[in-house]
Motif scaffolding. Sequence first.
Motif, short mmCIF file in Angstrom:
data_model
loop_
_atom_site.label_atom_id
_atom_site.label_comp_id
_atom_site.label_asym_id
_atom_site.label_seq_id
_atom_site.Cartn_x
_atom_site.Cartn_y
_atom_site.Cartn_z
N LEU A 542 0.83 -1.20 0.00
CA LEU A 542 0.00 0.00 0.00
C LEU A 542 0.87 1.26 0.00
CD1 LEU A 542 -2.80 1.30 0.13
CD2 LEU A 542 -2.68 1.12 2.63
N ALA A 543 1.97 1.24 0.74
CA ALA A 543 2.85 2.41 0.80
C ALA A 543 3.44 2.70 -0.57
CB ALA A 543 3.96 2.17 1.82
N PHE A 544 3.89 1.67 -1.29
CA PHE A 544 4.45 1.89 -2.61
C PHE A 544 3.38 2.37 -3.59
CE2 PHE A 544 8.39 -0.31 -1.49
CZ PHE A 544 9.30 0.40 -2.27
N CYS A 549 1.52 6.82 -6.83
CA CYS A 549 0.43 7.72 -7.23
C CYS A 549 0.81 9.18 -6.97
CB CYS A 549 -0.84 7.36 -6.47
SG CYS A 549 -2.26 8.41 -6.85
N PHE A 550 1.39 9.45 -5.80
CA PHE A 550 1.76 10.82 -5.45
C PHE A 550 2.87 11.34 -6.36
CE2 PHE A 550 4.28 13.89 -3.03
CZ PHE A 550 3.31 14.81 -2.71
N ALA A 551 3.86 10.48 -6.63
CA ALA A 551 4.96 10.89 -7.51
C ALA A 551 4.46 11.18 -8.91
CB ALA A 551 6.04 9.83 -7.53
N LEU A 563 11.36 5.49 -11.10
CA LEU A 563 11.98 5.75 -9.81
C LEU A 563 11.59 4.70 -8.78
CD1 LEU A 563 13.51 7.54 -7.79
CD2 LEU A 563 11.43 8.91 -7.54
N CYS A 564 10.32 4.33 -8.75
CA CYS A 564 9.87 3.32 -7.78
C CYS A 564 10.49 1.95 -8.07
CB CYS A 564 8.35 3.24 -7.79
SG CYS A 564 7.52 4.69 -7.12
N PHE A 565 10.62 1.59 -9.34
CA PHE A 565 11.23 0.30 -9.67
C PHE A 565 12.70 0.26 -9.24
CE2 PHE A 565 7.96 -0.08 -13.28
CZ PHE A 565 7.08 -0.72 -12.45
N THR A 566 13.35 1.41 -9.24
CA THR A 566 14.72 1.46 -8.74
C THR A 566 14.76 1.25 -7.23
OG1 THR A 566 15.31 3.02 -10.49
CG2 THR A 566 16.79 2.89 -8.62
N LEU A 567 13.80 1.81 -6.52
CA LEU A 567 13.78 1.71 -5.07
C LEU A 567 13.43 0.30 -4.57
CD1 LEU A 567 11.98 5.06 -4.16
CD2 LEU A 567 14.42 4.56 -4.03
N ILE A 568 12.72 -0.48 -5.38
CA ILE A 568 12.31 -1.81 -4.90
C ILE A 568 13.34 -2.88 -5.20
CG2 ILE A 568 9.88 -1.23 -5.16
CD1 ILE A 568 9.82 -2.98 -7.66
N ARG A 569 14.45 -2.54 -5.86
CA ARG A 569 15.46 -3.55 -6.17
C ARG A 569 15.99 -4.26 -4.94
NH1 ARG A 569 14.88 -6.01 -10.69
NH2 ARG A 569 14.38 -4.54 -12.34
N LEU A 585 4.01 -6.47 -6.43
CA LEU A 585 4.51 -5.13 -6.15
C LEU A 585 4.76 -4.35 -7.45
CD1 LEU A 585 5.54 -3.03 -4.14
CD2 LEU A 585 7.77 -4.17 -4.20
N ILE A 586 5.35 -4.99 -8.44
CA ILE A 586 5.64 -4.30 -9.71
C ILE A 586 4.36 -3.87 -10.40
CG2 ILE A 586 6.58 -4.68 -12.02
CD1 ILE A 586 8.70 -6.45 -10.74
N LEU A 587 3.38 -4.77 -10.45
CA LEU A 587 2.11 -4.42 -11.09
C LEU A 587 1.38 -3.35 -10.30
CD1 LEU A 587 0.13 -5.00 -13.38
CD2 LEU A 587 -0.89 -6.79 -11.96
N ALA A 588 1.45 -3.41 -8.98
CA ALA A 588 0.78 -2.41 -8.15
C ALA A 588 1.34 -1.02 -8.39
CB ALA A 588 0.91 -2.79 -6.68
#
Length: 881
Positions: A542-544, A549-551, A563-569, A585-588
């Motif tokens: 939910l946080a991601f 969405c906010f970004a 950017l988010c895909f970089t952070l979840i590595r 997580l990737i699809l979300a």
Amino acid sequence: MKFSSSLKFNAVSEWWDEYIAYDALKKCIYQLEKKQHNLDQSYHDLEANEHSALMSPGDGSNSSTDALFRSLLDRELLKITTFYEQQEAELLDEVKQLEKLVEQQEAAGLAGNHYIAEFGDLDEDDDDDEEDFYDATSPAQSREPGSTSRRRRRRKSSSAGFGREPNLHDRPDSRPPIQHRSSISSSSSGHADLDASLLSLSGPGPAEGQHGSNRSPVATVRRIARKLPLLGESFMKDSSTSSVPENIWSSTSNYAYDTRLLFKRRITAQYIALTSLRSYVEINYSGFRKILKKYDKVTYNELKDLYLHDVVERAQPFTQASKDKLTDNLNQLLDLYAKCVTLGDRSKAKLQLKLHQRENIAWERDTVWRQMIGRERRGDSDGHPKAIGSVVQEEADSGMDVKTPVGRVKFKRRHLFLLIAVTTFIILLNVQTVDGVEANRCFAILMFCTILWATEAIPLFVTSMFVPLLLVCLRVIRDDDGKQLAPPDATKFVFQQMFSPTIMLLIGGFTISSALSKTNIDRVLITRVLSLAGSRPSTVLLAFMGVSCFASMWISNVAAPTLCFTLIRPILRTLPPKSAFGPCLILAIALAANIGGQSSPISSPQNLIALQAMDPPLDWARWFAVALPVSAISIIIIWLFLLVSYRPARSPDGEGEIEIKTIRPTREPFSWKQIWVSFVCLVTIALWCVGHEIADYVGDMGVIAIIPIVAFFSTGVLKKDDFEQFMWTIVFLAMGGIALGKGVMSSGLLQVMDVLIRDMVDGLSLYTVVIVLSPVVLVISTFISHTIASVLLVPIAKEVGSNLKGDHANLLIFITGLICSAGMGMPVSGFPNQTAATQENELGELYLSNIDFLKNGIPSSIIATLVVSTVGFLLMRAIGL
């Protein structure tokens, strides 16, 4: 460009002393020139920017000069040959050992998985080795100043499992002494007539960050090899209990996954080492050829062909037999990689191995290269990667060969779409489809652009540029009295509409996005928010989604998912194999980024096109009053749906729950530059929210958009090249869409449609129209670009709304714009989906398949559409639409 520069960029730094001493030899050439002609005057060489005199042939003794220079070349050749023989012997021996390991592992099957239990958790060591491995192989990392690739780490080893391989680890260095660059000076020390500068020939090595690798490829192979178990008697003993061992390469067990990953690292490192050795040979051969060419040019001798063919090409590194031996071993590694990693797919194995190879930079002495360098220095380069969807489409659009009277012609699918569009355009121009000459021509232009936009036969922004050309040349634009405007007047009208305040608002949004990204504010805020999510899978998910969405609201739904895909590595690397949390997580993140396209007027072009069509335009405060609750509700419902669909918290073995690695926030305090950017952004957004109240002072929200442009570019936060790297294709796409909408209205086509639309909606209530319109918009935006869907559908929604009792055009335009962002049921539905579809694990396997998008993307699209058509409709009515 000088060869010495190419050598510095392409050489392996650990081998720097073993390459041909090109700069030293070049200095020797100039000294030999002085000796040959007994010169005291200065000399000038255009390539090296050094001085020399033009001498006539025949002066001096060519034979003595040749003998002296050949002695220097011989010593360099001996040095290179000795080094090559040692490296070749080591690397080819390691290839043979690796083949034996693969054979033993294949024979053992899954019987050897005891070593995992003996060594427990290897994550920490894996992370360290992975960092070393990619430091040594990734050009992007190794070229950065301060690269960590030179660091040395002490490793613990154990003889129980990840044992020490004989003749592979900690072997004594038996390499014979090699003549380094100082050998040249020693060879010339007996010639008193040479300048003393010959005694200091070892010039500087490649500058830090100017070469492809900072670590010896052989050393990398040895480090990676420590992760691979020595398969010996213990494995064979275990495997003897099973008459037919299970194929470990196709197994889905955790042990098989780990083993494949270890073999992948070992084979990849070995492959890089061999390709580096092959590159070493090629660079040195080029060095001999270049230096001999310069020698012949400066001293007027003819040594080049003789020495290359009779000496260099007969030395072991440069013989065809040695080259074939390296090629054969590279093919063996390719076969091993295909067997161990890609399940026999050799083409896929070749592609994956190429991704890890060092980059070689080549210079061409032509105008094209100089122009490219000039553009880079001026900041004129585009800098944007090619859209993933375009790449996929281009690779898939291989075309077919068609026999014609003049020969075979390759005919691609996009050519067919382009032919259909042109044919349709010509037919509609010559067939009276709608009443009125201008309206009929405008209808032909509309269908022509629609086909090109939907099929992407040519780039989207190029189609948009057709719009003003066709509107003016076909005399489509009319004045208020219904008369055709002359081309000069029509041109002014069209271009006035194209560069509207809405376009300035879009550019202002790009400026804010660029400033937030360049000052790292986006990453700082996102990591601090994510650090509060903890380690529970559902909370982290939910946080991601919220962060994505906010970004997307402020840095566009193109940059936000990246950017988010970089952070979840770090999270993905620590997940158990085959865990459902990774794809979930990737699809979300992708789905949330699409939803974020609804949230603010500058988050996506479709919102700006909707604002442009509204009369009067909606201010930001009322947009947020509708869009933020709609987005939040959509995110929460989709999150619950994904939890039910994937069950991401469950471990792959079905026992217990997984724990997620917590994201660590950055500890750097806000700088004054970051504070300035934050202040300007907040002030600009606040002014946008009250745009209607201050319209008497600023005129339009497009004028407010100038504030961040002036504030950031005048203070040095953004530079000229940042402005040039804005997404101008999106700007021109929006311009073309706005111009087409004005053309539809001015030509009278919209009046012709008005009669049909009035009959369609006659007797229908407002909400009935919303229920009918919503699925139409969703289906169209799912299969074509969201922006193009808004270009085509917003004028229709406006006309439908104006024919309803009470004139609800703005409401239907608002709903259409929001639902355009909800079309996310396919991998090609928007850039966030395209980015998510390309995410791979460490074995090069995609996290998501088309089934994931169909099974989860389509329901999510329906959920978001229902929220817009229910909650969004009620909120729109509440704010007076």
